[in-house]
Enzyme design. Structure first.
Site, PDB file in Angstrom:
ATOM      1  N   GLU A 141     -12.948  14.109   3.397  1.00 19.59           N
ATOM      2  CA  GLU A 141     -11.640  13.902   2.792  1.00 19.59           C
ATOM      3  C   GLU A 141     -11.240  15.142   2.003  1.00 19.59           C
ATOM      4  O   GLU A 141     -12.051  16.048   1.784  1.00 19.59           O
ATOM      5  CB  GLU A 141     -11.644  12.658   1.897  1.00 19.59           C
ATOM      6  CG  GLU A 141     -11.831  11.368   2.670  1.00 19.59           C
ATOM      7  CD  GLU A 141     -11.780  10.119   1.804  1.00 19.59           C
ATOM      8  OE1 GLU A 141     -11.917   9.017   2.363  1.00 19.59           O
ATOM      9  OE2 GLU A 141     -11.606  10.245   0.579  1.00 19.59           O
ATOM     10  N   HIS A 190      -0.454   9.816  -4.335  1.00 21.06           N
ATOM     11  CA  HIS A 190      -1.068   9.931  -3.013  1.00 21.06           C
ATOM     12  C   HIS A 190      -0.043  10.509  -2.053  1.00 21.06           C
ATOM     13  O   HIS A 190       1.106  10.058  -2.010  1.00 21.06           O
ATOM     14  CB  HIS A 190      -1.540   8.570  -2.519  1.00 21.06           C
ATOM     15  CG  HIS A 190      -2.545   8.668  -1.419  1.00 21.06           C
ATOM     16  ND1 HIS A 190      -2.204   9.021  -0.132  1.00 21.06           N
ATOM     17  CD2 HIS A 190      -3.895   8.493  -1.422  1.00 21.06           C
ATOM     18  CE1 HIS A 190      -3.295   9.050   0.612  1.00 21.06           C
ATOM     19  NE2 HIS A 190      -4.334   8.728  -0.137  1.00 21.06           N
ATOM     20  N   ARG A 193      -7.863  13.802  -9.287  1.00 22.21           N
ATOM     21  CA  ARG A 193      -9.066  13.098  -8.824  1.00 22.21           C
ATOM     22  C   ARG A 193      -9.488  13.549  -7.430  1.00 22.21           C
ATOM     23  O   ARG A 193      -8.682  13.595  -6.505  1.00 22.21           O
ATOM     24  CB  ARG A 193      -8.795  11.590  -8.822  1.00 22.21           C
ATOM     25  CG  ARG A 193      -9.943  10.755  -8.286  1.00 22.21           C
ATOM     26  CD  ARG A 193      -9.636   9.283  -8.428  1.00 22.21           C
ATOM     27  NE  ARG A 193      -8.551   8.856  -7.570  1.00 22.21           N
ATOM     28  CZ  ARG A 193      -8.712   8.360  -6.341  1.00 22.21           C
ATOM     29  NH1 ARG A 193      -9.926   8.260  -5.830  1.00 22.21           N
ATOM     30  NH2 ARG A 193      -7.679   7.971  -5.642  1.00 22.21           N
ATOM     31  N   ARG A 253      -5.199  16.657  -3.417  1.00 23.74           N
ATOM     32  CA  ARG A 253      -4.028  15.796  -3.298  1.00 23.74           C
ATOM     33  C   ARG A 253      -2.795  16.321  -4.022  1.00 23.74           C
ATOM     34  O   ARG A 253      -1.671  16.123  -3.565  1.00 23.74           O
ATOM     35  CB  ARG A 253      -4.366  14.398  -3.799  1.00 23.74           C
ATOM     36  CG  ARG A 253      -5.247  13.624  -2.844  1.00 23.74           C
ATOM     37  CD  ARG A 253      -5.616  12.267  -3.403  1.00 23.74           C
ATOM     38  NE  ARG A 253      -6.391  11.500  -2.420  1.00 23.74           N
ATOM     39  CZ  ARG A 253      -6.926  10.326  -2.668  1.00 23.74           C
ATOM     40  NH1 ARG A 253      -6.772   9.763  -3.854  1.00 23.74           N
ATOM     41  NH2 ARG A 253      -7.615   9.691  -1.734  1.00 23.74           N
ATOM     42  N   HIS A 281      -0.385   6.574  -7.368  1.00 18.54           N
ATOM     43  CA  HIS A 281      -1.594   5.988  -6.768  1.00 18.54           C
ATOM     44  C   HIS A 281      -2.713   5.729  -7.766  1.00 18.54           C
ATOM     45  O   HIS A 281      -3.381   4.696  -7.701  1.00 18.54           O
ATOM     46  CB  HIS A 281      -2.105   6.926  -5.672  1.00 18.54           C
ATOM     47  CG  HIS A 281      -3.347   6.462  -4.995  1.00 18.54           C
ATOM     48  ND1 HIS A 281      -3.439   5.244  -4.354  1.00 18.54           N
ATOM     49  CD2 HIS A 281      -4.579   7.051  -4.864  1.00 18.54           C
ATOM     50  CE1 HIS A 281      -4.659   5.102  -3.838  1.00 18.54           C
ATOM     51  NE2 HIS A 281      -5.366   6.166  -4.146  1.00 18.54           N
TER      52      HIS A 281
END
Length: 485
Positions: free
Chosen positions: A118, A230, A362, A270, A327
């Site tokens: 990811e 997100h 994060r 992100r 998110h």
């Protein structure tokens, strides 16, 4: 105390998501009597919908040090390194512990754990259970274990509205129907606050209730301005805000502009991807960009594919319209390495807590690992709290007004505390009717810089003086920046 049913437990856990369930089980394994309080039935928490997995250094080419550096890099100079080290060193053992409890993680053809990739991770280290149905699988399995554990009393349909404080310690909690529970300590594990924003990936109940509850009782909050958006939430009337997991991009899905060309590294952190999408939308005048997962095996992400098809989108044949949505709130109840808040006897775990782990952005899938690593630590720390003298005078601390945000508040947060902020807009939040919106605005206004998910149009540079500094809000005090060891 008010009249009503009264009971006792060694530990109260509030919230039945991944963090709450695991904390309760860990405490029960230590021989404690646990009262697990949940506003919803078991296995209906926000964790149930989590598509991400657990980040853990399990591959031969990986290490906790490598995981740590990825976490620090993604966090944009705001990660509390001591906490991040604990997570990276202890998350592999938590995966094995969950396996021992009966959670079946996805494996490859040789029977080894299948590790996903990811954004922000330099190697494959994401463990899934049922592909993108990881949250569903884990909460289902843990809920079944909790229901069978005789040391855990499950109190469903109860909402904690007051914390009980005596001699400066949290000694219990009270629910909306008059239930009072006395205990050594209370662990809050009710999830985050991203549903405060008008466009969100979160279910409606994630509105920061535990944060306000803790704050009203005297506990400090921190980093409320650091909110992750997100990048790939569906733009569609029937499933607007439905999250398309980052793991799909890890398997080769691409983000395309209106010209059909890629415009961003899909696996960048992100904050970068979300802002790149927003800029592309601004340039094109469109409400979404396209996520192309036609080359991805749909069998790996069954719940995502099923939801899209039910909404009339076939991801095997067409692209998916996506745009950023609120998110994950990196901030929350300020806690230490064992989940303890600044109010003795009160602990917090999961998204309602702020350990400093996530910094200003994060790292994907660290949050689910956080639930298990710090849930176990909080259970042990809370059970070391002293027993309360029954003759001590107890005070009830409650929020006051209802914490449910109205549409005006949610719209204001989206407009003024969204992907881009300014002093002028943030000042408007200071007079919002919702107390948490005011606190978010105050923290975002105090951070006069751009860092990770916090982007100020009027302060576009990162201020080195704020490296590793956290905006901390104590009761009735403006935010102040603190360095956490």
């Amino acid at each position: 105390m008010a009249s009503g049913h009264r009971t006792e437990a060694d530990l109260i856990v509030v919230g039945a998501g991944a963090a709450g369930l695991h904390t309760a089980l860990c405490a029960a394994r230590e021989g404690a009597r646990v009262a697990l309080v949940s506003a919803t039935p078991l296995a209906e928490s926000a964790s149930y919908w989590a598509q991400g997995g657990l980040a853990a250094a399990l591959a031969a080419e990986d290490s906790p040090d490598c995981h740590l550096e990825d976490t620090v890099r993604a966090g944009r100079g705001a990660v509390r390194r001591s906490v991040a080290r604990v997570l990276c060193e202890e998350s592999p053992a938590c995966v094995r512990d969950l396996e021992g409890l009966g959670v079946h993680f996805d494996t490859d053809r040789r029977g080894a754990l299948a590790l996903g990739l990811e954004g922000g991770h330099s190697v494959r280290r994401i463990v899934h259970a049922g592909g993108s149905a990881t949250g569903r699988r884990i909460t289902r399995d843990l809920s079944a274990l909790v229901a069978r554990e005789r040391r855990i009393e499950v109190l469903e349909g109860q909402r904690v509205t007051r914390l009980l404080v005596a001699d400066g310690r949290c000694v219990g909690a009270a629910a909306n129907d008059g239930l009072h529970i006395a205990s050594r300590a209370v662990v809050l594990a009710t999830g985050g606050a991203a549903a405060m924003w008008a466009r969100t990936t979160n279910p409606p109940g994630t509105i920061g209730g535990a944060m306000l509850l803790a704050h009203a009782a005297g506990a400090a909050l921190a980093d409320l301005e650091l909110v992750q958006f997100h990048p790939t939430a569906v733009v569609d009337g029937s499933i607007d805000g439905f999250l398309v997991t980052e793991a799909i991009r890890g398997e080769g899905a691409r983000l395309l502009g209106e010209d059909g060309e890629r415009f961003v590294d899909e696996l960048a952190p992100r904050d970068e991807v979300a802002r790149a999408i927003q800029e592309r939308m601004r340039e094109s005048g469109r409400a979404a960009v396209a996520l192309d997962m036609r080359a991805v095996d749909p069998a790996h992400f069954p719940n995502v594919v099923d939801t899209l098809r039910q909404a009339g989108i076939d991801p095997a044949r067409e692209t998916i319209p996506v745009a950023p949505a609120a998110h994950y709130v990196m901030g929350g109840i300020a806690t230490g390495l064992d989940g303890a808040s600044t109010l003795p006897g009160l602990y917090a775990v999961g998204e309602c807590a702020c350990t400093g782990l996530h910094g200003a952005n994060r790292l994907a899938s660290n949050s689910l690992s956080e639930c298990f690593v710090f849930g176990r630590r909080a259970a042990r720390g809370a059970l070391d709290e002293p027993q309360t003298d029954p003759s001590t005078q107890v005070e009830e601390r409650e929020i006051g007004r209802s914490p449910v945000p109205g549409n005006d508040t949610r719209s204001a947060l989206w407009e003024h505390a969204g992907l881009e902020r300014s002093a002028e807009g943030l000042e408007r939040l200071l007079s919002d009717e919702h107390p948490l919106a005011r606190l978010i605005g105050a923290c975002a206004l105090a951070r006069e810089e751009s860092r990770g998910a916090h982007h100020r149009r009027d302060a576009p540079r990162t201020d080195p003086a704020l490296d590793e500094r956290h905006a901390v809000v104590h009761t009735d005090c403006p935010p102040r920046f603190e360095h956490w060891e």
